[in-house]
Structures are given as C-alpha cells and as structure tokens.
Scaffold this motif. Structure first.
Motif, PDB file in Angstrom:
ATOM      1  N   PHE A 135       0.845  -1.193   0.000  1.00 11.78           N
ATOM      2  CA  PHE A 135       0.000   0.000   0.000  1.00 11.78           C
ATOM      3  C   PHE A 135       0.880   1.243   0.000  1.00 11.78           C
ATOM      4  N   TRP A 189     -10.046   1.463  -0.383  1.00 12.91           N
ATOM      5  CA  TRP A 189     -11.402   1.723  -0.859  1.00 12.91           C
ATOM      6  C   TRP A 189     -12.146   0.442  -1.197  1.00 12.91           C
ATOM      7  N   ARG A 190     -11.435  -0.577  -1.636  1.00 14.09           N
ATOM      8  CA  ARG A 190     -12.010  -1.881  -1.952  1.00 14.09           C
ATOM      9  C   ARG A 190     -13.099  -1.771  -3.025  1.00 14.09           C
ATOM     10  N   THR A 211      -5.899   1.682  -1.928  1.00 14.06           N
ATOM     11  CA  THR A 211      -6.030   0.258  -1.601  1.00 14.06           C
ATOM     12  C   THR A 211      -7.098   0.001  -0.537  1.00 14.06           C
ATOM     13  N   GLY A 220     -13.381  -4.853  -4.286  1.00 13.76           N
ATOM     14  CA  GLY A 220     -11.976  -5.070  -4.569  1.00 13.76           C
ATOM     15  C   GLY A 220     -11.753  -6.213  -5.535  1.00 13.76           C
ATOM     16  N   SER A 273      -9.133  -3.306 -10.399  1.00 16.78           N
ATOM     17  CA  SER A 273      -9.634  -2.501  -9.284  1.00 16.78           C
ATOM     18  C   SER A 273      -9.053  -1.097  -9.355  1.00 16.78           C
ATOM     19  N   SER A 319      -7.485   0.092  -6.741  1.00 14.80           N
ATOM     20  CA  SER A 319      -6.512   0.133  -5.652  1.00 14.80           C
ATOM     21  C   SER A 319      -5.124   0.587  -6.047  1.00 14.80           C
ATOM     22  N   LYS A 320      -4.532  -0.067  -7.047  1.00 13.44           N
ATOM     23  CA  LYS A 320      -3.121   0.145  -7.341  1.00 13.44           C
ATOM     24  C   LYS A 320      -2.905   1.318  -8.288  1.00 13.44           C
TER      25      LYS A 320
END
Length: 401
Positions: free
Chosen positions: A44, A250-251, A248, A104, A240, A242-243
C-alpha cells in the motif's frame, strides 16, 4: 449429552478453512507494527491519492450517494470501466451485460471462481503466486495445479511443456496475473497466445488479474488476454481502483467478461458474498477512470524511479534482487546475508534491521521453492526508501552475521 460433557462442535471448523493459513502478508504488517519497522511487506502507498479523486469522493458523499448502489455496480462506474476497457485493453463490452463491480479485486477473483468452477475441477496457477489464489481455488472446491516461473532467467519465463502438462480436460480455469505479483513479470504476447490456445482447446476460462496494468518499466507492454482472438468470451478480467489510483483501502474492483451468462453467474456469487461495493467510492471511481491518459504515463515513470531506487538499495545491502518489469514489488535473494530460512530471516530483518518484508515461501505451494527469497514492496515516498537505505546499510552487521 451428559452433564459436563463438552459440545462436540466446540472449536471445530469446516475442513475448507483448514486447507490454508492466514495471510502472511498481513501477518508481516503486524510484525512491522510490533517492531516499529518500515513496512515494505504489504503493498500500500504511504502517499495520498490524486486530489481530484479525493474531491470526487467528498462530492459523492455530499450529493447523497450514501445508500446501496445497484448490486452489480453504479451505472456511471460500469460505463467508465467499459470505456477504459475499450481504449486501453482493446475489448468492446456492454456495461449492462458484461461488467460487475465488486469489493476489490480480491472479491472479484473469488466471485469469478465460484461462478465458473465446480468442486473437483482443476485450476492452473503460475507460481510464485499472489497468496490469495491458492486459497481461492480451494474455497471454490477446485484442485490447483501449479506451473513454475523461473526467477533465475531473464523475463521470468515458464516452461511451455510444463504448462501443457498441467492443462487437462479437467482444467476449468487458468489464472494469469500480469504484471505479476510478486515477481514483476510481464507476460509476453507469445506466452499469452499459448495460454489462450490451451483454453480454447480444453474449453477452459482464463481469469486474469490485471490490477498493475499501468505500472510498467523499461518499455514493457501490457497485453490483455481478453483481446486475443476468441478470448473475450472466455476471459474474466479482474481489476480494481486500488493500485492504479493509490486507494487500496477503498475496496472497489470489478470483473469484465463478454458473455452475459457468465456475468450473470458472477453477479449471483457477488450478490451473496458482499451485496455491493461502497456507493460514494464507486461514483468517485468513475471520475478516476476518465483521467487523461497522461496520468498513466506519469504513474509508470514515477514507479520506475522508485523501483530503481529500491533495487540499488538492495544490491548495495547484499541482496540479489530480481528486477521487475512491472507491478511494485521486488523479489530478492538474501542467501549472501544469512543461512536461515526465509521466515526466520524476514522476522529478524524486521526486529533487528527495522524493515518488514514477506517471506518468499508464502508465494509457493511447496514452501521450499521460496526459501531463498523475501519480497519488498515499493509504493513509497522517496524519503521512506531513503530511510530503508539507512537501515539496510547496516544489514550485513545486524542480520547477515
């Protein structure tokens, strides 16, 4: 039952959860916290997401997106996913029939497997693998079959004959993660074409985890397996926010497959797994997916600088890093620094060296194959990596013995 007799169910769990351990990655975050180590274990960022994305989330909260969204995803987000899947991944899809928003990529992978795999089916997994894939296959009742990626060779290839031998008439899915966690491999078009050919031959699905699709180095090119001929209908693409957008926590993830019947199966599994992802964050995600394309170029350039910084630090400290082509991890051989196994080394590095990593064995079904390695994550600020350099500068004395 006689007085005083223990209930037979006390402490008893289902067999399925006895097939695997807890997440080693999350365990090493707890170890980092215990020792005050810099956490290069869990992937993260330690920097903020893009400001327009945060502003979009605040606006969504204030505009009333605080109740359930449509179970399979906000129409705005699904439309944005379809738009981006067309221009970047090269596949036209219908957001109403082919896109499912999930909690996610983790849930997306589980929902996909539950939708297409029956107990006793086989699932092929390349190893080292992101640690969720093995448990995901087992929870869905599948029999996992593993194909080794060779960390000692340029491009981190697999043996085509080994893959062919692993794929049988019982194979229901092949899981492909590109760019790859933990190795940093970017699968070539030729490798993906072989996988696609095998899927078509035995009637299997490809389930592709492409969460690092924009984090690429040294001219590496991302190819989506779904874009290959005849594969849009038999590839479930997982992704997603996230990356790519540094959120990360927030899902918010999704599955894309150009087959409405398969989408329906994924949506049924998703509905009873989680109901739906956070409504205001979905609305914000629609904004992120429409960022200008220059955003993705800058993202890759920034991460390449971080990669180069960490690789140099590791080499100076006595590790032998596997230089990644993509994603934001480095697998590093530590054998020049100590004779113990990877688990003992990782715990000692956190406790005595002040840097937390992930033992390499957690990415293999046979732990012996990963005993030489630990994995470092580098979605960190330059000053964080400079602090890592200072701590690892003493690694030979503190950890190497």
């Amino acid at each position: 039952m006689s007085v005083g007799e223990e209930p037979r169910t006390r402490g008893r769990t289902a067999q399925r959860v006895g097939l695997f351990t807890e997440s080693v990655i999350r365990e090493m975050t707890r170890v980092a916290n215990l020792h005050g180590a810099i956490n290069l274990a869990q992937g993260f960022p330690d920097f903020d997401p893009p400001e327009p994305l945060l502003e979009a989330a605040v606006a969504a909260l204030r505009e009333g997106y605080n109740q359930y969204a449509i179970t399979w995803g906000s129409p705005r987000l699904r439309a944005a996913i379809a738009e981006k899947f067309a221009w970047y991944n090269g596949v036209e899809v219908d957001p109403e029939r082919h896109v499912t928003v999930t909690c996610g990529a983790t849930e997306a992978m589980m929902a996909a497997l539950l939708a297409v795999v029956d107990p006793g089916d086989e699932v092929v997994i390349f190893e080292p693998f992101y640690e969720n894939y093995g448990p995901d296959a087992l929870l869905s009742g599948a029999v996992p079959r593993y194909v080794r990626l060779d960390l000692d060779r340029p491009g981190i290839p697999f043996d085509p004959d080994e893959l062919r031998a692993a794929v049988t008439r019982r194979t229901r899915a092949i899981i492909v993660n590109t760019p790859h966690n933990p190795s940093g491999k970017v699968f070539t078009r030729a490798e993906l074409e072989l996988i696609a050919d095998l899927c078509r031959t035995v009637g299997a699905f490809a389930i592709t985890d492409e969460v690092y699709e924009h984090i690429l180095y040294d001219g590496a090119v991302h190819t989506s397996l779904a874009a290959l001929p005849g594969m849009a209908e038999r590839t479930i693409t997982v992704n997603s926010l996230s990356k790519t957008y540094s959120v990360t926590g927030w899902r918010v993830g999704w599955c894309v497959v150009r087959d409405a019947a398969v989408t329906d199966g994924i949506r049924r599994a998703h509905d009873f797994l989680t109901v739906g992802a956070a409504a205001p964050l979905q609305e914000a995600g629609a904004v992120a997916l429409r960022f200008p394309r220059a955003y993705y170029t800058a993202l890759a350039q920034t991460y390449q600088a971080r990669r180069d910084q960490l690789v140099a630090i590791l080499q100076q400290a006595g590790f032998r890093p596997v230089v990644p082509q993509g994603a934001y991890y480095v697998m590093a051989d530590f054998t020049a620094l100590g004779g113990e196994d990877d688990v003992a080394f990782a715990h000692r590095l956190a406790a005595q060296g002040g840097v937390a990593t992930v033992p390499g064995s957690s990415f293999y079904h046979d732990p012996a194959r990963g005993r030489r390695y630990v994995r470092f994550a580098f979605p960190k600020r330059a000053e964080t990596l400079e602090a890592v350099a200072g701590r690892l500068g003493q690694v030979r004395a503190r950890v190497g013995g």
